[in-house]
Scaffold this motif. Structure first.
Motif, PDB file in Angstrom:
ATOM      1  N   GLY B  99       0.818  -1.209   0.000  1.00 40.35           N
ATOM      2  CA  GLY B  99       0.000   0.000   0.000  1.00 40.35           C
ATOM      3  C   GLY B  99       0.855   1.263   0.000  1.00 40.35           C
ATOM      4  N   MET B 100       2.168   1.091   0.114  1.00 43.42           N
ATOM      5  CA  MET B 100       3.058   2.252   0.195  1.00 43.42           C
ATOM      6  C   MET B 100       4.147   2.164  -0.860  1.00 43.42           C
ATOM      7  N   PRO B 101       3.771   2.304  -2.121  1.00 45.16           N
ATOM      8  CA  PRO B 101       4.720   2.055  -3.214  1.00 45.16           C
ATOM      9  C   PRO B 101       5.934   2.974  -3.188  1.00 45.16           C
ATOM     10  N   GLU B 102       5.772   4.205  -2.741  1.00 47.34           N
ATOM     11  CA  GLU B 102       6.905   5.144  -2.827  1.00 47.34           C
ATOM     12  C   GLU B 102       8.102   4.696  -1.971  1.00 47.34           C
ATOM     13  N   MET B 103       7.817   3.915  -0.911  1.00 50.17           N
ATOM     14  CA  MET B 103       8.900   3.426  -0.060  1.00 50.17           C
ATOM     15  C   MET B 103       9.894   2.595  -0.881  1.00 50.17           C
ATOM     16  N   TYR B 104       9.373   1.750  -1.745  1.00 49.21           N
ATOM     17  CA  TYR B 104      10.239   0.899  -2.560  1.00 49.21           C
ATOM     18  C   TYR B 104      10.952   1.695  -3.645  1.00 49.21           C
ATOM     19  N   ASN B 173       2.373  -5.119   5.727  1.00 49.52           N
ATOM     20  CA  ASN B 173       3.040  -3.976   6.343  1.00 49.52           C
ATOM     21  C   ASN B 173       4.550  -4.189   6.230  1.00 49.52           C
ATOM     22  N   ALA B 174       5.252  -3.167   5.759  1.00 50.90           N
ATOM     23  CA  ALA B 174       6.701  -3.313   5.579  1.00 50.90           C
ATOM     24  C   ALA B 174       7.400  -3.646   6.885  1.00 50.90           C
ATOM     25  N   LEU B 175       6.805  -3.267   8.013  1.00 50.78           N
ATOM     26  CA  LEU B 175       7.434  -3.574   9.306  1.00 50.78           C
ATOM     27  C   LEU B 175       7.359  -5.065   9.639  1.00 50.78           C
TER      28      LEU B 175
ATOM     29  N   ASN C 173      13.783   5.750   5.692  1.00 52.99           N
ATOM     30  CA  ASN C 173      12.969   4.759   4.986  1.00 52.99           C
ATOM     31  C   ASN C 173      12.831   3.543   5.885  1.00 52.99           C
ATOM     32  N   ALA C 174      11.620   3.065   6.061  1.00 53.51           N
ATOM     33  CA  ALA C 174      11.391   1.919   6.953  1.00 53.51           C
ATOM     34  C   ALA C 174      12.173   0.690   6.493  1.00 53.51           C
ATOM     35  N   LEU C 175      12.498   0.616   5.217  1.00 57.42           N
ATOM     36  CA  LEU C 175      13.256  -0.542   4.726  1.00 57.42           C
ATOM     37  C   LEU C 175      14.715  -0.496   5.173  1.00 57.42           C
ATOM     38  N   TYR C 176      15.143   0.648   5.713  1.00 54.15           N
ATOM     39  CA  TYR C 176      16.503   0.738   6.244  1.00 54.15           C
ATOM     40  C   TYR C 176      16.572   0.285   7.702  1.00 54.15           C
TER      41      TYR C 176
END
Lengths: 288, 288, 288, 288
Positions: B99-104, B173-175, C173-176
């Protein structure tokens, strides 16, 4: 080169002495935590041990002299073996203490040397630590000896060994030899391991021993490994043949410095053994 | 050279393949029980890994081809890490599931890559062993990846890695990424470790994946590591900087072979990944 | 009971504190060298850990208070994991630092908690040792947390954990997150492990943190684990389900003591965390 | 109870036999990988070994009889020791082979028993594996013996031992005993360790040995441990006193089944030793 084990912050480090300076090899490369690690790498790559060290020296910080003086047992041998009656004086001493003198003479003159299991790492102390005399023994002696260090059966270095022994138990019956030889703190090695390449001729080394009690010198004699009637190669070959020897072993070569018959070690005595080029191994005595 | 772990009588052996023949290095020298031992020796002596091997070959008996086909996980890494969104297609897939494409997109275009803890040795299987899909996950995919092998932070070799993942948990959720990535049998590596010197250019390797279910091929695509937008050096440098990396680590470099969105792995599926010059890593699937 | 690791002559010892006295369990039984050994024995025999200890106390010599004050990291966990956004204040802090606040809110309110890989033993320090802040990070904070100790997935004790983190890297960035969380000296645990049976209710413990710079107190707040929106059982069950957890693990439960946004840790700062009944974990800060 | 080591998928497992059934204790509790682990736990908690096992049985899956028949060396002793001339027939045999008969008589009648270092784990084989005779020996014999298992010096179990020996080397000179006794494959133990509590009286066990060559029985005799002139306690006390004994040791108690003087072991012979309640230890012979 001479290799020491010194105390690092979280673990022991391997240090090497070259002339007036010493270097911390473990800091140079974390994979070398001990002489065993160095010997393993040299065995795998086929390099001489000192050649491996040479390439590490420029990355190795220097080490203060005090660290070498506080050095610990220089290696953790999987087992320690020793040879007996390899010097004439030792043969005479065994004959004198035993009711069966011909047994020792036969070994002294025979093709096959006497070799025996002496200790494990847990029974072996390093420089400065107390060597033991058995509480159930009346007559106890140090036996200063040149010691070979074998990696997978190959002689890779030398150190000093003290084959502390109960002469009363051995003298009672030759079959009691293991009890006269193997017990708590029965062996000392150190202070350093000298690489085999550094020793020109192991059969031509000055060796001396002093024993001190209450600041009085009770014994102070010297000899040469040239007096040995066996060679190191011969002793090593009898140890390794038909045998499943461990990765890292020490093989003591027999003694030729024998205190007079009235002497016995007592708790508190201090024994110091020197061998040219290896150093001085000094240990106090406790009853175990 | 290509290094395999094969079954010996009492313990595993390290074998090396050279052209049509393979050789048992552990029999040549007992101190080499594993790729780690070889890498440690090479690190200590400063030799290239293959140079160490070269000197052992004349003492090493040859190994039958069958032994290589039964090879086990080629190394026991202290930890496995992985990189994410290092290929354009992977970035698109993450955008689509999230749901949060900009993160990638930000990571894909950012200076700092995404790297994450993937597995321990206990969670990692070798060739032929079952990879796992979580029972609490609905959408699961294999991720075929070129994997670097690092000894004390230096890239010493390459292998194939399968970063099996739950896209439904990560997508929620990315978390939740660690739970989508780290679980029982979440990772496969093998079949061999190819020394770094053997790989001309890790950014120019053909890689393909097939997925089979009941003898039917569900997926069969190929790509090149040349499509990666990061370099191996870059990924390794972000993994090692400011970090206390362990002695032996694996770092996966990200995926670019992504099955279509309606596909999910099921128990019994068979996943095979090929990379030029490394071999084929084949694993069945189980639910864990 | 409270378990400490103290320095013995040749190796570390396990000590236990009971009221005003402490006892050396390793001297009582050489087979207990660590908390892991004690937990393994209790697991095998099915006894509670403290019952095993009880039977050893009459053979265990007492230990001086100074030894406890010099205690080292109380255990060597195979891995450390941590939970995130388990307190309302933590959720608010993450929302504030992130450009994607809803991600944190969703986790805070969702069924599935956020748990992540935090550290290995090599990246984890004990009481008194320096915790690290990354040189490539601008905003760094301690995170004081109640920590569970799990033996083969079962909660057997509690300790204090400090989940030191880079808020700037995570915030970017949460991916970090793995890079913000996992690095050299990123975690502290100690000073003791308190057995699970000793803690009446892990959800009702006072916890406080002070941060000192140049003798000036920069932060001094307290909270209760009663503020946590998850239970320890819940966090442990998400960590262990579908997972190949190691023999000995630590699982941090999340933070609720958050310095104001203008605060960042600097080299030389001193962080002290207190939890009722466990003790005080105090660490200076260095840049890594 | 009788404890076996059986092959598991990735590692060996500890199994226990109770009546007609056997149980896999390692599957019941992963922390028990070996008899050593079980003995350590029992030592720490103060429970009898079998009481620890009892509590695990309901979680332990049953094991097929075939697995027990393929059992491996039941323990990895840190060292194996043995006693000599503890039976009248053994004393006579030593007198006959030696030029110094009184030495053996003195030990047989003396207060202090003869005990000696026999082997390490690496020199010791399990059931079914080949025992060795030295290539440089002409006269070789098996010595079937009741063996004690000691955990930190306490007798915790019994097994069967085969103290394979060169009578020609020992006969040449008593000082060659270590070479007659310690070499590659010089010792066998197994098939199981029986807990000390299971053995009513170790001094009242039937023991027999058969030696087969090309399907012909060359030797088939039996005796009782009741013929021993020493007790197990006595032998153990001489082994442990003033000594730094390791965590796990085996102490053989001496032999009383002695083939006639014209007999010598040859490659291909099969030696089977039975002791009531322990089982049968069967080994082929190879030249080493």
């Amino acid at each position: 080169m001479r290799y020491f084990r010194i105390c690092g912050e979280d673990r022991d480090h391997l240090a090497v002495q070259e002339g007036d300076l010493a270097y911390d090899l473990t800091t140079a490369n974390e994979s070398i935590g001990s002489f065993r690690d160095l010997a393993a790498a040299a065995s795998i790559t086929g390099d001489p041990i000192d050649a491996v060290t040479d390439r590490l020296l420029d990355r190795a910080p220097t080490v203060g002299r005090a660290a070498l003086e506080d050095a610990r047992r220089p290696l953790d041998p999987d087992e320690v073996w020793a040879a007996g009656v390899t010097y004439e004086i030792s043969e005479q001493a065994r004959e004198a203490e035993s009711g069966m003198p011909e047994m020792y003479l036969n070994v002294y003159e025979g093709d096959r040397p006497e070799i025996f299991f002496k200790a494990t790492a847990e029974r072996t102390v390093g420089p400065g630590a107390a060597i033991g005399v058995r509480e159930d023994s009346e007559w106890d002696v140090p036996e200063p000896e040149l010691a070979m260090v074998l990696y997978r059966g190959e002689v890779v270095g030398f150190t000093i060994g003290n084959d502390v022994s109960s002469r009363s138990i051995e003298g009672e019956n030759a079959l009691y030899l293991p009890q006269a030889k193997v017990y708590d703190r029965c062996c000392a090695v150190g202070p350093a391991v000298v690489s085999a390449a550094t020793v020109d001729d192991p059969h031509d080394l000055e060796m001396s021993m002093t024993i001190t009690r209450d600041d009085e010198t009770l014994y102070d004699e010297s000899t040469s490994t040239g007096e040995m009637v066996r060679t190191c190669e011969e002793l090593a070959s009898y140890y390794t043949c038909h045998n499943a020897v461990p990765e890292l072993a020490v093989l003591l070569t027999g003694t030729s410095l024998v205190p007079s018959e009235e002497f016995t070690l007592r708790e508190g005595d201090l024994v110091a053994i020197d061998i040219d080029g290896i150093g001085r191994l000094k240990n106090p005595v406790v009853t175990v």
